[in-house]
Write an enzyme that holds these catalytic residues in place. Structure first.
Site, PDB file in Angstrom:
ATOM      1  N   SER A   1       0.868  -1.183   0.000  1.00 41.37           N
ATOM      2  CA  SER A   1       0.000   0.000   0.000  1.00 41.37           C
ATOM      3  C   SER A   1       0.902   1.231   0.000  1.00 41.37           C
ATOM      4  O   SER A   1       2.101   1.135   0.307  1.00 41.37           O
ATOM      5  CB  SER A   1      -0.896   0.004   1.243  1.00 41.37           C
TER       6      SER A   1
ATOM      7  N   GLU B   1      -9.964  -0.720 -10.636  1.00 39.30           N
ATOM      8  CA  GLU B   1     -11.071  -1.042  -9.719  1.00 39.30           C
ATOM      9  C   GLU B   1     -12.348  -0.314 -10.119  1.00 39.30           C
ATOM     10  O   GLU B   1     -12.330   0.853 -10.471  1.00 39.30           O
ATOM     11  CB  GLU B   1     -10.685  -0.658  -8.281  1.00 39.30           C
TER      12      GLU B   1
ATOM     13  N   ASP C   1      -0.677  -1.603  -4.145  1.00 35.22           N
ATOM     14  CA  ASP C   1      -2.058  -1.904  -3.762  1.00 35.22           C
ATOM     15  C   ASP C   1      -2.828  -0.592  -3.575  1.00 35.22           C
ATOM     16  O   ASP C   1      -2.355   0.303  -2.862  1.00 35.22           O
ATOM     17  CB  ASP C   1      -2.018  -2.707  -2.444  1.00 35.22           C
ATOM     18  N   HIS C   2      -3.985  -0.475  -4.195  1.00 34.84           N
ATOM     19  CA  HIS C   2      -4.825   0.735  -4.089  1.00 34.84           C
ATOM     20  C   HIS C   2      -4.045   2.009  -4.334  1.00 34.84           C
ATOM     21  O   HIS C   2      -4.083   2.952  -3.530  1.00 34.84           O
ATOM     22  CB  HIS C   2      -5.502   0.809  -2.713  1.00 34.84           C
TER      23      HIS C   2
ATOM     24  N   GLY D   1     -10.643  -5.867   6.013  1.00 36.25           N
ATOM     25  CA  GLY D   1     -10.668  -6.074   7.463  1.00 36.25           C
ATOM     26  C   GLY D   1     -11.695  -7.122   7.838  1.00 36.25           C
ATOM     27  O   GLY D   1     -12.159  -7.898   6.991  1.00 36.25           O
TER      28      GLY D   1
ATOM     29  N   ASN E   1      -4.550  -9.200   3.756  1.00 42.10           N
ATOM     30  CA  ASN E   1      -3.689  -8.331   4.551  1.00 42.10           C
ATOM     31  C   ASN E   1      -3.968  -8.505   6.046  1.00 42.10           C
ATOM     32  O   ASN E   1      -3.109  -8.924   6.818  1.00 42.10           O
ATOM     33  CB  ASN E   1      -3.894  -6.867   4.127  1.00 42.10           C
TER      34      ASN E   1
ATOM     35  N   GLY F   1     -10.184  -7.861   0.201  1.00 40.44           N
ATOM     36  CA  GLY F   1     -10.803  -8.176   1.486  1.00 40.44           C
ATOM     37  C   GLY F   1     -10.828  -9.663   1.764  1.00 40.44           C
ATOM     38  O   GLY F   1     -11.813 -10.195   2.290  1.00 40.44           O
ATOM     39  N   GLY F   2      -9.738 -10.374   1.418  1.00 41.43           N
ATOM     40  CA  GLY F   2      -9.695 -11.838   1.543  1.00 41.43           C
ATOM     41  C   GLY F   2      -9.760 -12.364   2.972  1.00 41.43           C
ATOM     42  O   GLY F   2     -10.037 -13.543   3.185  1.00 41.43           O
TER      43      GLY F   2
HETATM   44  P1  13P Z   1      -7.983  -7.758   4.042  1.00 42.35           P
HETATM   45  O1  13P Z   1      -7.204  -6.785   4.884  1.00 42.35           O
HETATM   46  O2  13P Z   1      -9.414  -7.787   4.396  1.00 42.35           O
HETATM   47  O3  13P Z   1      -7.356  -9.087   4.005  1.00 42.35           O
HETATM   48  O4  13P Z   1      -7.951  -7.140   2.549  1.00 42.35           O
HETATM   49  C1  13P Z   1      -6.728  -6.956   1.914  1.00 42.35           C
HETATM   50  C2  13P Z   1      -6.880  -6.252   0.615  1.00 42.35           C
HETATM   51  O5  13P Z   1      -7.882  -6.335  -0.042  1.00 42.35           O
HETATM   52  C3  13P Z   1      -5.731  -5.471   0.139  1.00 42.35           C
HETATM   53  O6  13P Z   1      -6.033  -4.756  -1.007  1.00 42.35           O
END
Ligand code: 13P
Length: 288
Positions: free
Chosen positions: A50, A136, A85-86, A179, A232, A209-210
């Protein structure tokens, strides 16, 4: 092998109906733990950075140096992509110049025309350099690094518009959240995912958001075209819990304080275990 674009690994994953994990990194220990696990399991891997984590680690060039050094010195031969990331528009340009092999431009908060214009400019830059690019559509819920999203479901027609720009992979909001998921979370919208895949064909889809998505939903998402899954928070939680336990045991308190190498060792092992569990669930083991 050095760093590679994520294109080939994701094309293979989509065709083979498995997903490559993107694991976010925050320091040397996390990076080493993820790379060693990928090598042990013969799995391709994507290291996510990030903008906040990039700053924390001393800047994008520092991150590139650290990752390339680890790949060489630790004899990592599986495919590794280093991915922003993002990213903001400016952040993506910085990472392209710093030597990242993949970037995400998160233009989901812009009106669709502006998202299209900015994504197009970055697609052109990435194509020249052979760098993969993720776009995205439909903000992912929750908060990540100060960026707060509302958790929308993407409009499949807008997904097609962005996919047609030539991006490598597409993150489409399908009710997923960064999260921990709240108790009353209704689950992923497979209807949206199905419609997005119908519009975007072979495009590898990305599930953000895995953390905390039940295994059956992960498997269903993969069957509907998800080829990259981001994790993450789960690594953060396992790292923090292992470190807390170690401190509570007070082993290193012998008048000298904690030895940082010993202090971080349990967290390192915890991340390895988390990454292994995810790679097995995503089906990427043995696919390098
Ligand atoms: P989590 O923090 O929910 O695992 O999501 C990570 C994510 O999507 C990073 O872009």
């Amino acid at each position: 092998m050095g760093l590679v674009s994520a294109k080939e690994m994701l094309t293979k994953a989509k065709a083979g109906k498995y997903a490559v994990g993107q694991f976010n990194i925050n320091n040397l220990e996390w990076t080493k733990a993820i790379l060693l696990t990928a090598q042990e399991l013969n799995s391709p891997v994507i290291l996510g950075v990030s903008e906040g984590a990039g700053k924390y680690m001393g800047g994008y060039k520092t991150v590139v140096g650290m990752v390339k050094g680890l790949i060489e010195e630790q004899n990592i031969t599986v495919p590794v992509a280093l991915h922003l990331d993002h990213g903001s528009f400016e952040g993506a340009k910085k990472c392209i110049n710093a030597g990242f092999s993949s970037v995400m431009f998160d233009g989901s908060h812009y009106p669709i025309d502006e998202n299209v214009a900015k994504t197009t400019e970055l697609v052109n830059a990435c194509n020249v350099l052979g760098i993969s690019i993720e776009a995205e559509v439909g903000a992912i819920g929750g908060e990540e690094d100060g960026v707060v999203g509302n958790g929308e479901c993407a409009d499949p027609a807008e997904c097609k518009r962005i996919a047609d720009l030539g991006v490598t992979m597409l993150a489409a909001g399908i009710g997923n959240i960064h999260g921990k998921y709240p108790e009353n979370w209704p689950g992923l919208s497979f209807e949206t995912l199905d419609a997005v895949q119908a519009q975007t064909g072979d495009m590898p889809l990305v599930l953000h958001g895995g953390t905390g998505i039940p295994a059956d939903m992960i498997k269903k998402a993969i069957s509907l075209g998800v080829a990259k899954i981001n994790v993450n928070t789960e690594c953060q939680l396992s790292f923090a819990e292992a470190t807390r336990k170690y401190i509570e045991e007070g082993k290193d308190l012998q008048g000298k304080g904690f030895d940082p190498r010993k202090l971080l060792a349990p967290g390192f092992e915890a991340i390895k275990a988390t990454v292994k569990e995810k790679m097995e669930l995503f089906g990427s083991v043995g696919k390098a």
